[in-house]
Design a protein around this motif. Structure first.
Motif, PDB file in Angstrom:
ATOM      1  N   MET A  98     -43.436 -26.442 -79.149  1.00  0.00           N
ATOM      2  CA  MET A  98     -42.473 -27.276 -78.545  1.00  0.00           C
ATOM      3  C   MET A  98     -43.113 -28.490 -78.068  1.00  0.00           C
ATOM      4  O   MET A  98     -42.689 -29.334 -78.109  1.00  0.00           O
ATOM      5  CB  MET A  98     -41.626 -26.485 -77.421  1.00  0.00           C
ATOM      6  N   ASN A  99     -44.114 -28.129 -77.600  1.00  0.00           N
ATOM      7  CA  ASN A  99     -44.987 -29.184 -76.689  1.00  0.00           C
ATOM      8  C   ASN A  99     -45.840 -30.218 -77.455  1.00  0.00           C
ATOM      9  O   ASN A  99     -46.097 -31.255 -77.135  1.00  0.00           O
ATOM     10  CB  ASN A  99     -45.938 -28.595 -75.521  1.00  0.00           C
ATOM     11  N   ARG A 100     -46.441 -29.409 -78.677  1.00  0.00           N
ATOM     12  CA  ARG A 100     -47.440 -30.336 -79.544  1.00  0.00           C
ATOM     13  C   ARG A 100     -47.148 -30.411 -80.746  1.00  0.00           C
ATOM     14  O   ARG A 100     -47.838 -31.135 -81.608  1.00  0.00           O
ATOM     15  CB  ARG A 100     -48.827 -29.566 -79.356  1.00  0.00           C
ATOM     16  N   GLY A 101     -45.982 -29.736 -81.205  1.00  0.00           N
ATOM     17  CA  GLY A 101     -45.752 -29.767 -82.636  1.00  0.00           C
ATOM     18  C   GLY A 101     -45.025 -30.879 -83.049  1.00  0.00           C
ATOM     19  O   GLY A 101     -44.350 -31.870 -82.288  1.00  0.00           O
ATOM     20  N   ARG A 102     -45.333 -31.381 -84.541  1.00  0.00           N
ATOM     21  CA  ARG A 102     -44.885 -32.674 -84.855  1.00  0.00           C
ATOM     22  C   ARG A 102     -43.531 -32.665 -85.340  1.00  0.00           C
ATOM     23  O   ARG A 102     -42.866 -31.513 -85.943  1.00  0.00           O
ATOM     24  CB  ARG A 102     -45.681 -33.196 -86.031  1.00  0.00           C
ATOM     25  N   ALA A 103     -42.487 -33.476 -84.905  1.00  0.00           N
ATOM     26  CA  ALA A 103     -41.218 -33.544 -85.258  1.00  0.00           C
ATOM     27  C   ALA A 103     -40.810 -33.332 -86.592  1.00  0.00           C
ATOM     28  O   ALA A 103     -41.536 -33.717 -87.633  1.00  0.00           O
ATOM     29  CB  ALA A 103     -40.213 -34.716 -84.676  1.00  0.00           C
ATOM     30  N   GLY A 104     -40.149 -32.190 -86.981  1.00  0.00           N
ATOM     31  CA  GLY A 104     -39.697 -31.856 -88.446  1.00  0.00           C
ATOM     32  C   GLY A 104     -40.579 -30.785 -89.221  1.00  0.00           C
ATOM     33  O   GLY A 104     -40.420 -30.436 -90.074  1.00  0.00           O
ATOM     34  N   GLU A 105     -41.590 -30.481 -88.366  1.00  0.00           N
ATOM     35  CA  GLU A 105     -42.638 -29.528 -88.982  1.00  0.00           C
ATOM     36  C   GLU A 105     -42.341 -27.946 -88.543  1.00  0.00           C
ATOM     37  O   GLU A 105     -41.808 -27.705 -87.585  1.00  0.00           O
ATOM     38  CB  GLU A 105     -44.045 -29.951 -88.455  1.00  0.00           C
ATOM     39  N   ALA A 106     -42.934 -27.092 -89.332  1.00  0.00           N
ATOM     40  CA  ALA A 106     -42.776 -25.695 -89.061  1.00  0.00           C
ATOM     41  C   ALA A 106     -44.150 -25.209 -88.991  1.00  0.00           C
ATOM     42  O   ALA A 106     -45.082 -25.620 -89.794  1.00  0.00           O
ATOM     43  CB  ALA A 106     -41.963 -24.981 -90.236  1.00  0.00           C
ATOM     44  N   TYR A 107     -44.212 -24.066 -88.156  1.00  0.00           N
ATOM     45  CA  TYR A 107     -45.510 -23.529 -87.700  1.00  0.00           C
ATOM     46  C   TYR A 107     -45.639 -22.070 -87.773  1.00  0.00           C
ATOM     47  O   TYR A 107     -44.637 -21.489 -87.159  1.00  0.00           O
ATOM     48  CB  TYR A 107     -46.274 -24.239 -86.499  1.00  0.00           C
ATOM     49  N   LEU A 108     -46.642 -21.696 -88.624  1.00  0.00           N
ATOM     50  CA  LEU A 108     -46.657 -20.079 -88.744  1.00  0.00           C
ATOM     51  C   LEU A 108     -47.437 -19.467 -87.449  1.00  0.00           C
ATOM     52  O   LEU A 108     -48.462 -20.199 -87.105  1.00  0.00           O
ATOM     53  CB  LEU A 108     -47.366 -19.625 -89.960  1.00  0.00           C
ATOM     54  N   LEU A 109     -46.961 -18.523 -86.790  1.00  0.00           N
ATOM     55  CA  LEU A 109     -47.490 -17.971 -85.589  1.00  0.00           C
ATOM     56  C   LEU A 109     -47.962 -16.372 -86.050  1.00  0.00           C
ATOM     57  O   LEU A 109     -47.017 -15.658 -85.552  1.00  0.00           O
ATOM     58  CB  LEU A 109     -46.634 -17.743 -84.439  1.00  0.00           C
ATOM     59  N   GLY A 110     -49.008 -16.336 -86.522  1.00  0.00           N
ATOM     60  CA  GLY A 110     -49.556 -14.889 -86.845  1.00  0.00           C
ATOM     61  C   GLY A 110     -50.672 -14.416 -86.041  1.00  0.00           C
ATOM     62  O   GLY A 110     -51.071 -15.061 -85.201  1.00  0.00           O
ATOM     63  N   GLY A 111     -51.119 -13.255 -86.394  1.00  0.00           N
ATOM     64  CA  GLY A 111     -52.311 -12.657 -85.687  1.00  0.00           C
ATOM     65  C   GLY A 111     -53.226 -12.240 -86.704  1.00  0.00           C
ATOM     66  O   GLY A 111     -54.111 -13.025 -86.983  1.00  0.00           O
ATOM     67  N   GLU A 112     -53.323 -10.938 -87.133  1.00  0.00           N
ATOM     68  CA  GLU A 112     -54.007 -10.343 -88.080  1.00  0.00           C
ATOM     69  C   GLU A 112     -53.424  -9.398 -89.233  1.00  0.00           C
ATOM     70  O   GLU A 112     -52.833  -8.760 -88.626  1.00  0.00           O
ATOM     71  CB  GLU A 112     -55.161  -9.566 -87.155  1.00  0.00           C
ATOM     72  N   PRO A 113     -53.853  -9.805 -90.345  1.00  0.00           N
ATOM     73  CA  PRO A 113     -53.237  -8.913 -91.489  1.00  0.00           C
ATOM     74  C   PRO A 113     -53.987  -7.643 -91.546  1.00  0.00           C
ATOM     75  O   PRO A 113     -55.153  -7.330 -91.147  1.00  0.00           O
ATOM     76  CB  PRO A 113     -53.630  -9.824 -92.523  1.00  0.00           C
ATOM     77  N   ALA A 114     -52.980  -6.394 -92.006  1.00  0.00           N
ATOM     78  CA  ALA A 114     -53.709  -5.162 -91.872  1.00  0.00           C
ATOM     79  C   ALA A 114     -52.850  -4.545 -93.071  1.00  0.00           C
ATOM     80  O   ALA A 114     -51.396  -4.576 -92.948  1.00  0.00           O
ATOM     81  CB  ALA A 114     -53.730  -4.338 -90.692  1.00  0.00           C
ATOM     82  N   SER A 115     -53.571  -3.684 -93.855  1.00  0.00           N
ATOM     83  CA  SER A 115     -52.825  -2.927 -94.647  1.00  0.00           C
ATOM     84  C   SER A 115     -52.058  -1.667 -93.817  1.00  0.00           C
ATOM     85  O   SER A 115     -52.527  -1.303 -92.776  1.00  0.00           O
ATOM     86  CB  SER A 115     -53.411  -2.073 -95.781  1.00  0.00           C
TER      87      SER A 115
END
Length: 325
Positions: free
Chosen positions: A217-234
């Motif tokens: 909300m505060n820093r993202g560029r208008a019209g852009e999408a952002y992935l919010l992930g952590g750590e991959p694990a099987s």
């Protein structure tokens, strides 16, 4: 300090976001289907849900920013159109109300599930071409909601967040299925590793997602999408880590995907009798894939960061033992 609207503010992720906003001295308008006591001057409750245009408009009045997290995220509903009524048309109500209220910016919280699986071990980014044949009804409705939101971009600023597999303290249900598996394992009720155990998810701790949504909300560029992930694990690593951190060693066995499919047949029979199924075929077909995601864009542009799976899982185990186990 700002007046901020939040839909889904009583949900798993939304409740963490609301706490952050209140702690930062914002006035938060929360739309909720349940009545709540006005126990905090900064927290204002509005009864209703996102399928009601009037309820949304009433709750958003006077707000400068709007976070849209509300949605129907369960694996099944007897009426499949309900997903689209809530997740797609509900988003239309949010956008129209935001324009009418002269809101400066809307942050739509979608799901990383609409993005494709990884190929050759390369993490998926926000711009990868979709694989609609792998979408569940929930994910199709969320994708449609995003397209509706984007259709208003010439009238209002829009940013989008894609959380991955969220876990941590909160409601232990379908919306928090990783924590549900952890709880049931600690109780000795979970003995299954899905498929061959190699299918991979990206696990992210709920507090980190709430922080990330605010950064979008505060820093993202208008019209852009952002992935919010952590750590991959099987799945194998997830349960190995759970055993290690909990020092609990219940028996586990791999359940082949064809066997899981056969179980869904029984579950669908139950659904026809009016019972909620535990599994549906459209979710089972996602098991063998690698759902590895890249949060590099959010790290680079927003300063986003997330804790390790080990750290988040240790915290969650301690919480489960103090509350549920």
């Amino acid at each position: 300090m700002a007046n901020i609207f939040v839909s889904g503010g009583t949900g798993f992720i939304g409740s963490y976001l609301v706490k952050r906003l209140v702690a930062q001295h914002h006035v938060v308008h929360v739309l909720s289907r349940q009545a709540h006591a006005a126990d905090m001057p900064q927290l204002r409750w509005f009864k209703g849900d996102i399928t009601s245009c009037e309820a949304v408009k009433r709750a958003m009045e006077g707000c400068e920013f709007a976070y849209h997290l509300a949605g129907y995220a369960r694996a099944w509903h007897r009426d499949r159109q309900y997903y689209f009524q809530v997740n797609a048309e509900g988003t239309r109500n949010i956008m129209q109300a935001a324009i009418e209220a002269h809101v400066k910016r809307v942050c739509l919280v979608s799901t990383a599930g609409i993005l494709p699986p990884a190929e050759n071990g390369l993490p998926v980014q926000e711009t990868m071409p979709l694989r609609p044949e792998l979408h569940t009804t929930y994910e199709r409705s969320k994708w449609m909601g995003e397209q509706i939101a984007r259709s208003y971009q010439d009238q209002i600023e829009l940013v989008i967040a894609y959380p991955t597999k969220v876990y941590g303290p909160g409601p232990v249900d379908e919306s928090n299925s990783a924590t549900l598996m952890m709880r049931d394992y600690l109780l000795g009720k979970w003995h299954v590793i899905p498929g061959n155990g190699k299918g991979t998810m990206d696990y992210v701790f709920v507090e980190d997602v709430a922080q990330g949504i605010q950064l979008v909300m505060n820093r993202g560029r208008a019209g852009e999408a952002y992935l919010l992930g952590g750590e991959p694990a099987s799945y194998d690593r997830f349960f190995d880590l759970l055993r290690k951190l909990s020092q609990v060693h219940h028996p586990l066995f791999h359940l082949p995907v064809p066997v899981i499919y056969s179980i869904t047949g029984i579950e669908w029979l139950k659904a026809k009798l009016g019972y909620r199924p535990l599994l549906t075929p459209e979710w089972v077909r996602k098991i063998p894939y690698d759902w590895i995601k890249s949060s590099e864009k959010a790290r680079r542009e927003l300063g986003y960061h997330a804790r390790s799976l080990e750290e988040g899982m240790r915290y969650t185990i301690d919480w489960l033992r103090s509350t549920c186990v």
